[in-house]
Motif scaffolding. Sequence first.
Motif, short mmCIF file in Angstrom:
data_model
loop_
_atom_site.label_atom_id
_atom_site.label_comp_id
_atom_site.label_asym_id
_atom_site.label_seq_id
_atom_site.Cartn_x
_atom_site.Cartn_y
_atom_site.Cartn_z
N LYS A 56 0.72 -7.31 6.66
CA LYS A 56 -0.63 -6.95 7.19
C LYS A 56 -0.82 -5.69 7.69
O LYS A 56 -1.59 -5.20 8.40
CB LYS A 56 -0.61 -7.86 8.36
CG LYS A 56 -0.90 -9.58 8.03
CD LYS A 56 -1.45 -10.27 9.21
CE LYS A 56 -1.52 -11.80 8.91
NZ LYS A 56 -2.19 -12.32 10.03
N LEU A 57 0.01 -4.73 6.71
CA LEU A 57 -0.26 -3.26 7.14
C LEU A 57 -1.85 -3.01 6.62
O LEU A 57 -2.33 -3.25 5.81
CB LEU A 57 0.50 -2.38 6.17
CG LEU A 57 2.17 -2.31 6.49
CD1 LEU A 57 2.86 -1.15 5.48
CD2 LEU A 57 1.98 -1.36 7.94
N THR A 58 -2.39 -2.03 7.60
CA THR A 58 -3.81 -1.55 7.39
C THR A 58 -3.61 -0.12 7.32
O THR A 58 -4.61 0.44 6.85
CB THR A 58 -4.53 -2.03 8.44
OG1 THR A 58 -4.07 -1.32 9.65
CG2 THR A 58 -4.86 -3.38 8.36
N SER A 59 -2.48 0.44 7.72
CA SER A 59 -2.25 1.81 8.06
C SER A 59 -0.70 2.44 7.39
O SER A 59 0.19 1.52 7.61
CB SER A 59 -2.47 2.45 9.14
OG SER A 59 -2.20 3.81 9.42
N ILE A 72 9.19 2.01 -3.31
CA ILE A 72 8.50 1.46 -2.33
C ILE A 72 7.42 0.27 -2.73
O ILE A 72 6.83 0.37 -3.61
CB ILE A 72 7.55 2.69 -1.47
CG1 ILE A 72 7.14 2.13 -0.03
CG2 ILE A 72 6.47 3.00 -2.23
CD1 ILE A 72 6.91 3.20 0.74
N ASP A 73 7.62 -0.67 -1.82
CA ASP A 73 6.83 -1.99 -2.18
C ASP A 73 5.93 -2.08 -0.86
O ASP A 73 6.34 -2.50 0.15
CB ASP A 73 7.69 -3.05 -2.49
CG ASP A 73 6.83 -4.34 -2.91
OD1 ASP A 73 5.60 -4.38 -2.86
OD2 ASP A 73 7.56 -5.30 -3.28
N LEU A 74 4.57 -1.97 -1.24
CA LEU A 74 3.61 -2.18 -0.20
C LEU A 74 2.47 -3.35 -0.53
O LEU A 74 1.50 -3.30 -0.10
CB LEU A 74 2.79 -0.76 0.22
CG LEU A 74 3.56 0.21 0.72
CD1 LEU A 74 3.06 1.56 0.51
CD2 LEU A 74 4.22 0.05 2.08
N SER A 75 2.87 -4.20 -1.49
CA SER A 75 2.19 -5.23 -2.09
C SER A 75 1.57 -6.04 -0.92
O SER A 75 2.31 -6.52 0.17
CB SER A 75 2.87 -6.01 -2.92
OG SER A 75 3.18 -5.16 -4.20
N ASP A 76 0.42 -6.94 -1.28
CA ASP A 76 0.05 -7.92 -0.38
C ASP A 76 -0.46 -7.45 1.05
O ASP A 76 0.14 -8.18 2.02
CB ASP A 76 0.92 -9.19 -0.19
CG ASP A 76 1.11 -9.59 -1.71
OD1 ASP A 76 0.23 -9.72 -2.49
OD2 ASP A 76 2.26 -9.95 -2.16
N ASN A 77 -1.04 -6.19 1.36
CA ASN A 77 -1.54 -5.90 2.48
C ASN A 77 -3.25 -5.35 2.51
O ASN A 77 -3.67 -6.17 1.94
CB ASN A 77 -0.76 -4.70 3.13
CG ASN A 77 0.74 -4.94 3.22
OD1 ASN A 77 0.89 -5.65 4.05
ND2 ASN A 77 1.91 -4.59 2.50
N PHE A 78 -3.31 -4.70 3.42
CA PHE A 78 -4.65 -4.22 3.61
C PHE A 78 -4.86 -2.79 3.32
O PHE A 78 -5.73 -2.18 4.35
CB PHE A 78 -5.37 -4.88 4.85
CG PHE A 78 -5.15 -6.40 5.12
CD1 PHE A 78 -6.00 -7.31 4.45
CD2 PHE A 78 -4.33 -6.86 5.63
CE1 PHE A 78 -5.98 -8.76 4.50
CE2 PHE A 78 -3.81 -8.54 5.83
CZ PHE A 78 -4.91 -9.05 5.30
N ILE A 79 -4.10 -2.01 2.69
CA ILE A 79 -4.11 -0.68 2.64
C ILE A 79 -5.29 -0.28 1.79
O ILE A 79 -5.69 -0.73 0.81
CB ILE A 79 -2.94 -0.30 1.97
CG1 ILE A 79 -1.63 -0.53 2.81
CG2 ILE A 79 -2.76 1.16 1.86
CD1 ILE A 79 -0.21 -0.63 2.20
#
Length: 221
Positions: A56-59, A72-79
């Motif tokens: 649930k990362l937004t930032s 780096i894997d930042l998939s499936d968030n709100f970036i």
Amino acid sequence: MSKLLIDFLNKKYPSDNENITEIIIDSFQIKELSTSDKIYLEQFKKTQLFSLNNTKLTSLNNLPNFEILSEIDLSDNFIKGEELLKLTKYIHLKKIRLANNNIKHFEDVKCFNCFRNLYFLDLSENPINNISNYKKKIFELIPTLAFLDMLDKEDKNYSEFEEEEDENEDYEDDEKYSESSFIVNDKEEENEDYENEEEEEEEEEEQNEEEHKPNKKRKFN
């Protein structure tokens, strides 16, 4: 949230922090890393893979400074796209996964052309996918890129590339084994030859000694 995350990490990585190369925090609801999270994570100095999938990362504030990070894997968030510039501090990145976020514009990913070794980028399931000539434009913006959304320019799947890599590694291992076996066998043969030569020399010496022994005359009474 920081204490919860640190407790989670302590349980998952209880010791030997210096030798850990992968930090996986998938599905842990973070929204944003804190300063204390950042400080704690930076003790893992050998981290090469950092995964925050579905957190649930937004930032991207307070990302830890991992000097040798390559994936780096930042998939499936709100970036959002404006956050991506914060990834450019990881100068050794080779793979970036950003599937299913909120990236909308080419300008947002243009900063990735600073990476010299980036060959894999996943932007699937982002609004940017709907722009005309999306694939062509991304490959133009990032010259080092070989795979976009799991496909190369000829639509060959990345999984095939991984299989080839594994086969090549197996082949190289077999070659190394064969070479080492040859070296061992060769040395064994050399040792055998050397031993045979030594035996032959000893036999020659014994024969020479026999030939040069003085003849003893028999005495008669």
